[in-house]
Design a protein around this motif. Sequence first.
Motif, PDB file in Angstrom:
ATOM      1  N   PRO A 263      -0.771   3.212  -0.994  1.00  0.00           N
ATOM      2  CA  PRO A 263       0.268   4.087  -1.449  1.00  0.00           C
ATOM      3  C   PRO A 263       1.618   3.705  -1.017  1.00  0.00           C
ATOM      4  O   PRO A 263       2.438   4.401  -1.510  1.00  0.00           O
ATOM      5  CB  PRO A 263      -0.025   5.344  -0.511  1.00  0.00           C
ATOM      6  N   GLN A 264       1.733   2.606  -0.809  1.00  0.00           N
ATOM      7  CA  GLN A 264       3.250   1.869  -0.599  1.00  0.00           C
ATOM      8  C   GLN A 264       3.604   1.577  -2.003  1.00  0.00           C
ATOM      9  O   GLN A 264       3.168   0.699  -2.782  1.00  0.00           O
ATOM     10  CB  GLN A 264       3.411   0.822   0.429  1.00  0.00           C
ATOM     11  N   PRO A 265       4.912   1.907  -2.297  1.00  0.00           N
ATOM     12  CA  PRO A 265       5.495   1.114  -3.516  1.00  0.00           C
ATOM     13  C   PRO A 265       5.570  -0.460  -3.575  1.00  0.00           C
ATOM     14  O   PRO A 265       5.473  -1.024  -2.606  1.00  0.00           O
ATOM     15  CB  PRO A 265       7.007   1.886  -3.474  1.00  0.00           C
ATOM     16  N   PRO A 266       5.535  -0.677  -4.989  1.00  0.00           N
ATOM     17  CA  PRO A 266       5.483  -2.170  -4.908  1.00  0.00           C
ATOM     18  C   PRO A 266       6.744  -2.904  -4.715  1.00  0.00           C
ATOM     19  O   PRO A 266       7.761  -2.788  -5.483  1.00  0.00           O
ATOM     20  CB  PRO A 266       5.123  -2.269  -6.619  1.00  0.00           C
ATOM     21  N   GLN A 267       6.981  -3.419  -3.502  1.00  0.00           N
ATOM     22  CA  GLN A 267       8.231  -4.051  -3.235  1.00  0.00           C
ATOM     23  C   GLN A 267       8.945  -4.811  -4.173  1.00  0.00           C
ATOM     24  O   GLN A 267      10.309  -5.068  -4.456  1.00  0.00           O
ATOM     25  CB  GLN A 267       8.112  -4.529  -1.897  1.00  0.00           C
TER      26      GLN A 267
END
Length: 313
Positions: A263-267
């Motif tokens: 669920p982390q944004p795509p850095q």
Amino acid sequence: MKPALLVLNLQVPAHLLQMAQAFPDFEVIYAPEADQAEAAISEHGARVQCVCTIGATGLSAAQMQRMPELALVCAMGAGYENIDVSHAKAHGIAVGNGVGTNDECVADHAMGLLIAAVRGIVKLDKATRAGVWRSAMPLPANVSGKRLGIVGLGTIGAKIAKRAAAFDMPIGYHNRKPKEGVSYAYFDSLLELAAWADVLLVATPGGAGTRHLIDAEVLSALGEKGVLVNIARGSVVDTQALAEAVRTGRLAGAGLDVYESEPQPPQELIDLDAVVLTPHVGGWSPEAVQNSVDRFIANMRNHLDGKPLVSPV
């Protein structure tokens, strides 16, 4: 003690209550986080008979082995890529999903991402708020008339095609084989579809078989005026290759609802204003989620009554 229904995906209280009321002989155990799931299986695994999950969360063979009374696993959405279906079936565990319950919602969202990415709506919004007027910005492209290539013309892909046809978009698709009764142009080569398309829309299932299907070579074929839209699974697109293609101007932009890093944004992508990002909500609406809950309950009820699942995997 009552048998247990283990719920591993996010639910609102009303839907948990609906499940409890539908199956009063079961205790509903809610464990939407990984640590909660581990604790729930450790404490209650011996009496878990049914599991409600989603494709991204899944249910592993190791988890199933810790639930000796398990008889049913259901994914609420269409995807079931992280459920070990082979293990389940080998051990007499029924597997179902929620195919068809959120198709309309996903197709609507896909078109929203497509329009936002092609027209640059997010960039235009940002510029307008900063006081920049239209004369200082490049002309945004048309959506109508653009060639749409769909990777995976399943039920959702077909609904997206129907919507795109209303925009007078010529439609092509790539599947493992042509679909009967479909008039859209079929491409047996993904690279040829990408080279033909102005917009490449990914609607194929996730899993090991489609990991990084959209790679640097496909993005290069799509070209510097091309746009990628992904409403399938994040694993299907090589995020690093996508970021590099957009950064270097070899791709015009993208609209993404799913990511490898969830669920982390795509850095790699968050600083690119040519990329429109939403947090995997393509299948989320009050109507779609209610449909999914209703389908899960119907699948579980049929299973308990000794009937075939409404939507078996």
